[in-house]
Design a protein around this motif. Structure first.
Motif, PDB file in Angstrom:
ATOM      1  N   LEU A   1      33.226  42.265  34.544  1.00  0.00           N
ATOM      2  CA  LEU A   1      33.947  43.537  34.850  1.00  0.00           C
ATOM      3  C   LEU A   1      33.451  44.923  35.673  1.00  0.00           C
ATOM      4  CD1 LEU A   1      35.363  43.627  31.392  1.00  0.00           C
ATOM      5  CD2 LEU A   1      36.894  43.332  33.204  1.00  0.00           C
ATOM      6  N   HIS A   2      34.260  45.205  36.650  1.00  0.00           N
ATOM      7  CA  HIS A   2      33.718  46.343  37.214  1.00  0.00           C
ATOM      8  C   HIS A   2      34.777  47.448  37.102  1.00  0.00           C
ATOM      9  CE1 HIS A   2      31.310  48.995  39.588  1.00  0.00           C
ATOM     10  NE2 HIS A   2      31.716  48.693  40.524  1.00  0.00           N
ATOM     11  N   THR A   3      35.927  47.286  37.713  1.00  0.00           N
ATOM     12  CA  THR A   3      36.780  48.274  37.448  1.00  0.00           C
ATOM     13  C   THR A   3      38.289  47.756  38.224  1.00  0.00           C
ATOM     14  OG1 THR A   3      38.048  50.497  38.336  1.00  0.00           O
ATOM     15  CG2 THR A   3      36.084  49.510  39.711  1.00  0.00           C
ATOM     16  N   TYR A   4      39.256  48.045  37.565  1.00  0.00           N
ATOM     17  CA  TYR A   4      40.662  47.618  38.057  1.00  0.00           C
ATOM     18  C   TYR A   4      40.764  48.403  39.651  1.00  0.00           C
ATOM     19  CZ  TYR A   4      45.754  46.161  38.693  1.00  0.00           C
ATOM     20  OH  TYR A   4      46.804  45.555  38.905  1.00  0.00           O
ATOM     21  N   SER A   5      40.983  49.493  39.617  1.00  0.00           N
ATOM     22  CA  SER A   5      40.973  50.380  40.690  1.00  0.00           C
ATOM     23  C   SER A   5      39.998  50.800  41.483  1.00  0.00           C
ATOM     24  CB  SER A   5      41.859  51.673  39.985  1.00  0.00           C
ATOM     25  OG  SER A   5      40.939  52.451  39.296  1.00  0.00           O
ATOM     26  N   HIS A   6      38.857  51.011  41.011  1.00  0.00           N
ATOM     27  CA  HIS A   6      37.732  51.534  41.461  1.00  0.00           C
ATOM     28  C   HIS A   6      38.036  52.953  42.035  1.00  0.00           C
ATOM     29  CE1 HIS A   6      33.920  51.981  43.501  1.00  0.00           C
ATOM     30  NE2 HIS A   6      33.651  50.809  42.830  1.00  0.00           N
TER      31      HIS A   6
ATOM     32  N   ASP B   1      42.073  51.065  32.269  1.00  0.00           N
ATOM     33  CA  ASP B   1      41.561  50.449  33.608  1.00  0.00           C
ATOM     34  C   ASP B   1      40.673  49.133  33.521  1.00  0.00           C
ATOM     35  OD1 ASP B   1      41.169  51.041  36.665  1.00  0.00           O
ATOM     36  OD2 ASP B   1      39.415  50.166  35.850  1.00  0.00           O
ATOM     37  N   LEU B   2      39.765  49.345  32.400  1.00  0.00           N
ATOM     38  CA  LEU B   2      39.047  48.013  32.165  1.00  0.00           C
ATOM     39  C   LEU B   2      39.584  46.874  31.703  1.00  0.00           C
ATOM     40  CD1 LEU B   2      35.882  47.476  32.231  1.00  0.00           C
ATOM     41  CD2 LEU B   2      36.006  48.049  29.766  1.00  0.00           C
TER      42      LEU B   2
ATOM     43  N   THR C   1      26.000  37.000  39.806  1.00  0.00           N
ATOM     44  CA  THR C   1      26.905  37.498  39.157  1.00  0.00           C
ATOM     45  C   THR C   1      27.779  38.555  39.910  1.00  0.00           C
ATOM     46  OG1 THR C   1      25.461  37.672  37.170  1.00  0.00           O
ATOM     47  CG2 THR C   1      27.402  39.306  37.118  1.00  0.00           C
ATOM     48  N   PHE C   2      29.119  38.376  39.829  1.00  0.00           N
ATOM     49  CA  PHE C   2      30.223  39.348  40.418  1.00  0.00           C
ATOM     50  C   PHE C   2      30.730  40.162  39.590  1.00  0.00           C
ATOM     51  CE2 PHE C   2      29.183  35.574  43.126  1.00  0.00           C
ATOM     52  CZ  PHE C   2      29.506  36.038  44.395  1.00  0.00           C
ATOM     53  N   PHE C   3      30.639  41.556  39.702  1.00  0.00           N
ATOM     54  CA  PHE C   3      31.318  42.461  38.990  1.00  0.00           C
ATOM     55  C   PHE C   3      32.533  42.818  39.893  1.00  0.00           C
ATOM     56  CE2 PHE C   3      27.134  43.088  37.402  1.00  0.00           C
ATOM     57  CZ  PHE C   3      27.136  43.202  35.896  1.00  0.00           C
ATOM     58  N   VAL C   4      33.788  42.445  39.481  1.00  0.00           N
ATOM     59  CA  VAL C   4      34.766  42.450  40.305  1.00  0.00           C
ATOM     60  C   VAL C   4      35.778  43.384  40.098  1.00  0.00           C
ATOM     61  CG1 VAL C   4      34.781  39.741  40.453  1.00  0.00           C
ATOM     62  CG2 VAL C   4      36.019  40.648  38.606  1.00  0.00           C
ATOM     63  N   THR C   5      36.775  43.670  41.073  1.00  0.00           N
ATOM     64  CA  THR C   5      37.635  44.725  41.031  1.00  0.00           C
ATOM     65  C   THR C   5      39.035  44.213  41.539  1.00  0.00           C
ATOM     66  OG1 THR C   5      37.618  45.373  43.454  1.00  0.00           O
ATOM     67  CG2 THR C   5      35.790  46.428  41.855  1.00  0.00           C
ATOM     68  N   ASN C   6      40.121  45.003  41.453  1.00  0.00           N
ATOM     69  CA  ASN C   6      41.354  44.293  42.099  1.00  0.00           C
ATOM     70  C   ASN C   6      41.853  45.402  43.278  1.00  0.00           C
ATOM     71  OD1 ASN C   6      43.554  42.434  41.603  1.00  0.00           O
ATOM     72  ND2 ASN C   6      44.844  44.314  41.102  1.00  0.00           N
ATOM     73  N   GLN C   7      40.674  45.827  43.944  1.00  0.00           N
ATOM     74  CA  GLN C   7      41.053  46.704  45.116  1.00  0.00           C
ATOM     75  C   GLN C   7      41.976  46.033  46.143  1.00  0.00           C
ATOM     76  OE1 GLN C   7      37.794  49.594  46.354  1.00  0.00           O
ATOM     77  NE2 GLN C   7      36.667  47.751  45.713  1.00  0.00           N
TER      78      GLN C   7
END
Length: 475
Positions: free
Chosen positions: A324-329, A343-344, A298-304
């Motif tokens: 989902l993890h976070t867009y900005s982290h 953000d989510l 499972t990959f909890f992804v971001t847009n970092q």
């Protein structure tokens, strides 16, 4: 000749002889005379101690008491030396010289066994020779030995720079070949094979002390057993011309990644590998490792790192869960519920673009038990854990931390990461926290997977029915 003439000849001869004697006596009494004790030309072996034997001196018949000795002899160095003896009589001075010749006349000394054994079928050059050569003057001459081989003996020959030659003969005893061939396996001694997959042997080689390369004569037994789940042993065997047999074994664990999992079974074992904070430059290699073992994660992804958004599509295409993890982290998302959900939802749009669908699965930055959110808004985690559920999301924490995000030097050690995971496992289900932004996981992940497959664990991606492993809320 007349008698008178003969008399004159005798008289003149006698007079000449008398005058000669007188002159000799005058000269002898007016000159120095030296007598060297020992030889006037003395030869020493290099390293031999020079002993000064002295000298006596006279002036005429007068014995002189003080004779000065000058000149040095270094018997450790080859060469021609002179020792000078000087005496005085009044203002007169006389001297004599002794020559001392330091020479190297001894041959080097060879220390070697009287005989050696050689296996039948080999050449005499295969003999294991151990020898040393020492020269009294030049020291170690072992590397200057010339070796001559024949069927019956080995001859060692060496000469020093002075031309002194030494020779040593070593007898050869021929013995039967009793050494087995050596089988060497490439790759691991324990490998893993997905059920139904084709076994691609990592490779092997075989060599023999007499027969040489025997790789093509190796037989592999046990391949038929690889059609069933379990750990099986492959045996690689080869025999040389003398009948000596060599072998090596490799264990192959055949596993079924699609085996059904019954959560009601208390003895069931399942590992949910989860990766936070990607995708990034290391994500393709993480995916390659998972594909090699047929394991889903499972990959909890971001847009970092927006340049790697396309890897989200690959994750989904290869059967992994994208969550989902976070867009900005940025932890500032905890400033308010509105900011958090903005953000989510932005991250969910990215997921939709890459996979074609939204997801309900999520993980809070720092987990639901984080305390850093207090810096931004008191009590926000208590509100968010309720509201995400009310909005239909499913959040996941973890019950095993790999420690790969500790920020310490240990987080760069694959052994440290894998031990943290393996030591936490037992019966039941385990949600493992890892990060694909840590390149060390490219090395630690195979260790974890191979341990799990070898100890009865099943790997699975999280879905809507998986355990959330929720933490206690601290804000």
């Amino acid at each position: 000749m007349c008698k008178k003439k003969k008399i004159w000849i005798i008289v003149l001869s006698s007079a000449a002889a008398f005058i000669g004697v007188v002159l000799f006596c005058l000269l002898w009494f007016r000159s120095f005379h030296f007598h060297l004790n020992g030889k006037s030309v003395q030869t020493l072996e290099v390293g031999e101690t020079y002993i000064e034997e002295g000298c006596t001196a006279h002036y005429g018949w007068t014995k002189l008491k003080n004779v000065e000795i000058s000149g040095t002899v270094d018997s450790n160095v080859l060469g021609d030396y002179e020792v000078t003896y000087t005496a005085h009589y009044g203002k007169k001075q006389g001297s004599a010289v002794r020559k001392v010749l330091v020479r190297d006349t001894l041959p080097p000394s060879i220390t070697a066994p009287e005989s050696v054994t050689v296996t039948k079928g080999l050449s005499p050059e295969a003999a294991q020779l151990e020898y040393t050569v020492l020269d009294a003057y030049e020291g170690d001459l072992t590397d200057q030995v010339t070796i001559d081989y024949s069927k019956k003996k080995i001859t060692l020959t060496v000469s020093d720079t002075a031309g002194n030659k030494a020779e040593k003969e070593i007898a050869i005893e021929w013995v039967d070949d009793t050494d087995p061939p050596v089988v060497t396996l490439s790759g691991g001694r324990h490998v893993f094979l997905r059920l139904g997959g084709s076994f691609d042997d990592p490779g092997y080689s075989a060599s023999d002390n007499v027969d040489g390369d025997m790789t093509t004569r190796v037989t592999v037994r046990g391949l038929a057993a690889l059609e069933a789940v379990g750990t099986h042993t492959l045996t690689y065997t080869v025999a040389d011309a003398a009948g000596n047999t060599g072998s090596a074994t490799r264990n192959v664990t055949v596993y079924d990644p699609d085996a059904p999992y019954d959560p009601s079974n208390a003895d069931s074992r399942v590992i949910y590998l989860t990766f936070d904070d990607g995708p990034c430059v290391y994500t393709p290699q993480i995916l390659d490792v998972l594909a090699r073992y047929g394991v889903k994660a499972t990959f909890f992804v971001t847009n970092q790192k927006p340049d790697y958004q396309h890897l989200i599509a690959r994750e989904a295409k290869e059967g992994h869960t994208v969550a989902l993890h976070t867009y900005s982290h940025q932890y500032s998302v905890y400033s308010s519920t509105d900011q958090y959900f903005a953000d989510l939802e932005a991250m969910n749009e990215v997921i939709k673009q890459q996979t074609g669908q939204y997801t309900r699965l999520m993980r809070f930055p720092g987990g639901s038990s984080n305390t850093i959110s207090r810096k931004y808004s008191s009590g926000i985690m208590s509100r968010l854990t309720k509201e995400v559920t009310d909005r239909g999301y499913l959040y996941f924490d973890w019950n095993v931390s790999s420690g790969d995000a500790s920020g310490t030097a240990a987080a760069r050690d694959p052994g440290f990461i894998s031990r943290n995971v393996i030591n936490a496992l037992g019966d039941g289900s385990y949600v493992v926290l890892m990060h694909d932004i840590n390149s060390t996981n490219i090395q630690s992940l195979p260790i974890i997977i191979e341990y799990g497959l070898s100890n009865g664990y099943r790997f699975a991606p999280l879905d809507e029915h998986s355990p959330g492993k929720h933490h206690g809320v601290n804000n």
